[in-house]
Design a protein around this motif. Sequence first.
Motif, short mmCIF file in Angstrom:
data_model
loop_
_atom_site.label_atom_id
_atom_site.label_comp_id
_atom_site.label_asym_id
_atom_site.label_seq_id
_atom_site.Cartn_x
_atom_site.Cartn_y
_atom_site.Cartn_z
N PHE A 1 0.83 -1.20 0.00
CA PHE A 1 0.00 0.00 0.00
C PHE A 1 0.87 1.25 0.00
O PHE A 1 0.70 2.14 -0.83
CB PHE A 1 -0.93 -0.02 1.21
CG PHE A 1 -1.72 1.24 1.37
CD1 PHE A 1 -2.81 1.50 0.56
CD2 PHE A 1 -1.39 2.18 2.34
CE1 PHE A 1 -3.54 2.66 0.70
CE2 PHE A 1 -2.11 3.34 2.49
CZ PHE A 1 -3.19 3.59 1.67
N PHE A 2 1.85 1.29 0.92
CA PHE A 2 2.69 2.48 1.00
C PHE A 2 3.56 2.64 -0.24
O PHE A 2 3.73 3.73 -0.77
CB PHE A 2 3.55 2.44 2.27
CG PHE A 2 2.75 2.79 3.48
CD1 PHE A 2 2.21 4.06 3.63
CD2 PHE A 2 2.50 1.84 4.46
CE1 PHE A 2 1.45 4.38 4.74
CE2 PHE A 2 1.74 2.15 5.57
CZ PHE A 2 1.21 3.43 5.71
N TYR A 3 4.09 1.52 -0.71
CA TYR A 3 4.95 1.55 -1.90
C TYR A 3 4.18 2.07 -3.10
O TYR A 3 4.59 3.00 -3.78
CB TYR A 3 5.49 0.15 -2.15
CG TYR A 3 6.38 0.01 -3.36
CD1 TYR A 3 7.54 0.77 -3.48
CD2 TYR A 3 6.08 -0.88 -4.37
CE1 TYR A 3 8.36 0.64 -4.58
CE2 TYR A 3 6.89 -1.03 -5.47
CZ TYR A 3 8.03 -0.27 -5.58
OH TYR A 3 8.84 -0.42 -6.67
N LEU A 4 3.01 1.46 -3.33
CA LEU A 4 2.24 1.84 -4.52
C LEU A 4 1.72 3.27 -4.40
O LEU A 4 1.69 4.01 -5.38
CB LEU A 4 1.08 0.86 -4.73
CG LEU A 4 1.52 -0.55 -5.11
CD1 LEU A 4 0.33 -1.48 -5.21
CD2 LEU A 4 2.30 -0.55 -6.42
N ARG A 5 1.35 3.69 -3.18
CA ARG A 5 0.84 5.05 -3.01
C ARG A 5 1.92 6.06 -3.34
O ARG A 5 1.68 7.06 -4.01
CB ARG A 5 0.33 5.25 -1.58
CG ARG A 5 -0.60 6.44 -1.49
CD ARG A 5 -1.15 6.63 -0.12
NE ARG A 5 -0.08 6.91 0.82
CZ ARG A 5 -0.29 7.37 2.06
NH1 ARG A 5 -1.52 7.55 2.48
NH2 ARG A 5 0.71 7.60 2.87
N ARG A 6 3.14 5.76 -2.89
CA ARG A 6 4.23 6.69 -3.20
C ARG A 6 4.47 6.79 -4.70
O ARG A 6 4.65 7.86 -5.25
CB ARG A 6 5.51 6.23 -2.50
CG ARG A 6 6.10 7.31 -1.60
CD ARG A 6 7.43 6.90 -1.02
NE ARG A 6 8.51 7.05 -1.96
CZ ARG A 6 9.67 6.39 -1.86
NH1 ARG A 6 9.85 5.53 -0.88
NH2 ARG A 6 10.63 6.59 -2.72
N ARG A 7 4.46 5.62 -5.35
CA ARG A 7 4.67 5.61 -6.82
C ARG A 7 3.57 6.38 -7.52
O ARG A 7 3.81 7.09 -8.48
CB ARG A 7 4.72 4.18 -7.35
CG ARG A 7 5.84 3.34 -6.81
CD ARG A 7 7.19 3.87 -7.25
NE ARG A 7 8.17 3.57 -6.21
CZ ARG A 7 9.27 4.27 -5.98
NH1 ARG A 7 9.54 5.32 -6.70
NH2 ARG A 7 10.09 3.93 -5.02
N MET A 8 2.33 6.20 -7.07
CA MET A 8 1.20 6.90 -7.67
C MET A 8 1.41 8.40 -7.59
O MET A 8 1.21 9.13 -8.54
CB MET A 8 -0.11 6.56 -6.95
CG MET A 8 -0.55 5.13 -7.11
SD MET A 8 -1.05 4.78 -8.79
CE MET A 8 -1.62 3.11 -8.60
N ARG A 9 1.82 8.84 -6.39
CA ARG A 9 2.04 10.27 -6.20
C ARG A 9 3.10 10.79 -7.14
O ARG A 9 2.96 11.86 -7.71
CB ARG A 9 2.49 10.53 -4.76
CG ARG A 9 1.32 10.46 -3.81
CD ARG A 9 1.56 11.33 -2.62
NE ARG A 9 0.48 11.16 -1.68
CZ ARG A 9 0.65 11.02 -0.38
NH1 ARG A 9 1.87 11.05 0.13
NH2 ARG A 9 -0.37 10.86 0.41
N GLU A 10 4.17 9.99 -7.32
CA GLU A 10 5.24 10.42 -8.22
C GLU A 10 4.72 10.60 -9.63
O GLU A 10 5.09 11.52 -10.34
CB GLU A 10 6.37 9.40 -8.22
CG GLU A 10 7.31 9.59 -7.04
CD GLU A 10 8.31 8.45 -6.94
OE1 GLU A 10 8.48 7.73 -7.92
OE2 GLU A 10 8.88 8.30 -5.85
N VAL A 11 3.81 9.69 -10.03
CA VAL A 11 3.26 9.77 -11.37
C VAL A 11 2.41 11.02 -11.51
O VAL A 11 2.48 11.74 -12.50
CB VAL A 11 2.41 8.51 -11.68
CG1 VAL A 11 1.67 8.68 -12.99
CG2 VAL A 11 3.32 7.30 -11.75
#
Lengths: 278, 305
Positions: free
Chosen positions: B293-303
């Motif tokens: 969850f945290f990993y994907l959320r961070r990546r989403m934000r970067e996108v």
Amino acid sequence: MNRSKPLTRALQYLALLGYIAFLAFPLLWMLSTSFKTPQEVVELHPSLIPREPTLDNYTSAFEQQHLARAAWNSLQVSVGSAVLTVVIALPAAYALARVRSRINTLATAWILLSQLFPFILLVIPLFIILKGASLTNSLFGLILVYVTWSLPFALWMLQGFVRGIPRELEEAAAMDGASRFQTLWRIVAPLLAPGVVAVTLFAFISSWNEFFFALVLLKRPELATLPLELAKFVGIEGIARLGPLAAGSLMATVPSLIFFAFLQRRLTSGGLAGAVKG
Amino acid sequence: MTTLNEELPLARKKRLSHNRYAYFLVLPALAPVLILSVVPLLNGIYLGFTDARAGLNQTTHFTGIENYTELLSNDLFWASFKIGLIWAFSVTILQFLAALGLALLLNLNLRLQWLTRTLALVPWAMPPVIVGIMWQLVYHPDAGLVNEALYRVGMGDLATNWLGDFSTALPAVIVVGVWAGMPQTTVVLLAGLQGVPAELNEAAAVDGASTWRRFWSITLPQLRPVIVAITSLDFIWNFNSFGLVYVLTTGGPGGKTMLPMLFAYEEAFKFGHFGTAAAMGNVMVLIIVVLLFFYLRRRMREVNA
């Protein structure tokens, strides 16, 4: 990229050689061990090339270690689950690909979701269920488990292949007066053949290589599959019998190697890109 | 979907019977998956909240969170989780870096590529049990490749029993994990690299961007979705892996390589504590979900940024 400086190019080759060494040496070592005499295997300073290469390890792997029996068990289980998987998945995949259905989304979701759960959560209830049905310690029980485990992925793969066949082809055949069965048999089946082969091999290899379910479900030694037998071999007498162990392991890898040789083009030419991106 | 509503009644009727026919074909595939994997999995999650034990005449009671409070005070369990996280993070990160390097090399037009491409697939083709056996031969204290190589280059003093020594066992096992998992990651990254439009790179090269600069500003951002997908999957697979380490060390020496799955397996099938083992499984799922969850959320934000 073609205008790279000589130094860069040299470094690139150096890195490539590093990778080749890292990937290849363990394999070469096992290959070399499998041809060594028992005396040479335990020598203090072993060499990569056997002094007196021998095939004894290969024959003794088969004679003494129940490996032949285990290979036969593995073959039965793998062929059984591969055939059963395809027989069940093929009509289902055809139906799902041709009719819009929510099951599609569910199957894909299940494939992804099931990756998340550690096998321990699945295997305990499965063990209890199969024990209740007297299907532990049974190759058939193991086949059922493998089929279940390969099905979602097989379904997903086969659907992709069915979608690759234009619907117009079938409609044209129907227009020309072919019956539904004739259309399926004459038009769809030949076009689908490569996909069926790939999925059969996939199901075969996953069963052939599988270890955890077999470890839990098969306790009678005469039922052991190849990975179980080889793993046992390490624990009990592996240290003293490295040669036959290496020989047996190499032979057990042959089916997977054939599978990957078959798929190699698709795998390294970027054929997976579509599969990965969904 | 609007077309469906505009269909004539007759066509809709035909479609319905078509659907029924389809369900008939799908049922044989659905039934085993439901009976032998969906239901057991749900049952397994439930068992984590009970005192289930192995054996025929055992009755099972719902115990709520008792298993989890017990696990909280179980030092061995915590140790195993720590090892599992070290293992999963190290293998995933090292695997990714090594695979990215290899994929970039394979994407250039170098010689010897056929050899690397083939070799990069072989570990994938090998059953985990065989990989374990092979590396046992490589790490063997007397007849192994590693110690002999050290001796040949004059560093024989460093030779040790790699899998048997408390300090080297986990790193040694991690190297095997990287070796075994590199092919999948490489193939996926290579596929991703081939999807990066060549025009982008050429245009940047014309504008005078260095190779390094092009890698950071073009290749890597283009590759990001593939990287996120494969590292997430790798992490899950690694955290849940069993066969490889079971064959290499069975969790030894002294529990130094006791991954959570090995621990849960012993708990269930050596000691018969089904409930506790299932509870461990639940904790593993929870940890993976939270981390992802945290990993994907961070990546989403970067996108989105």
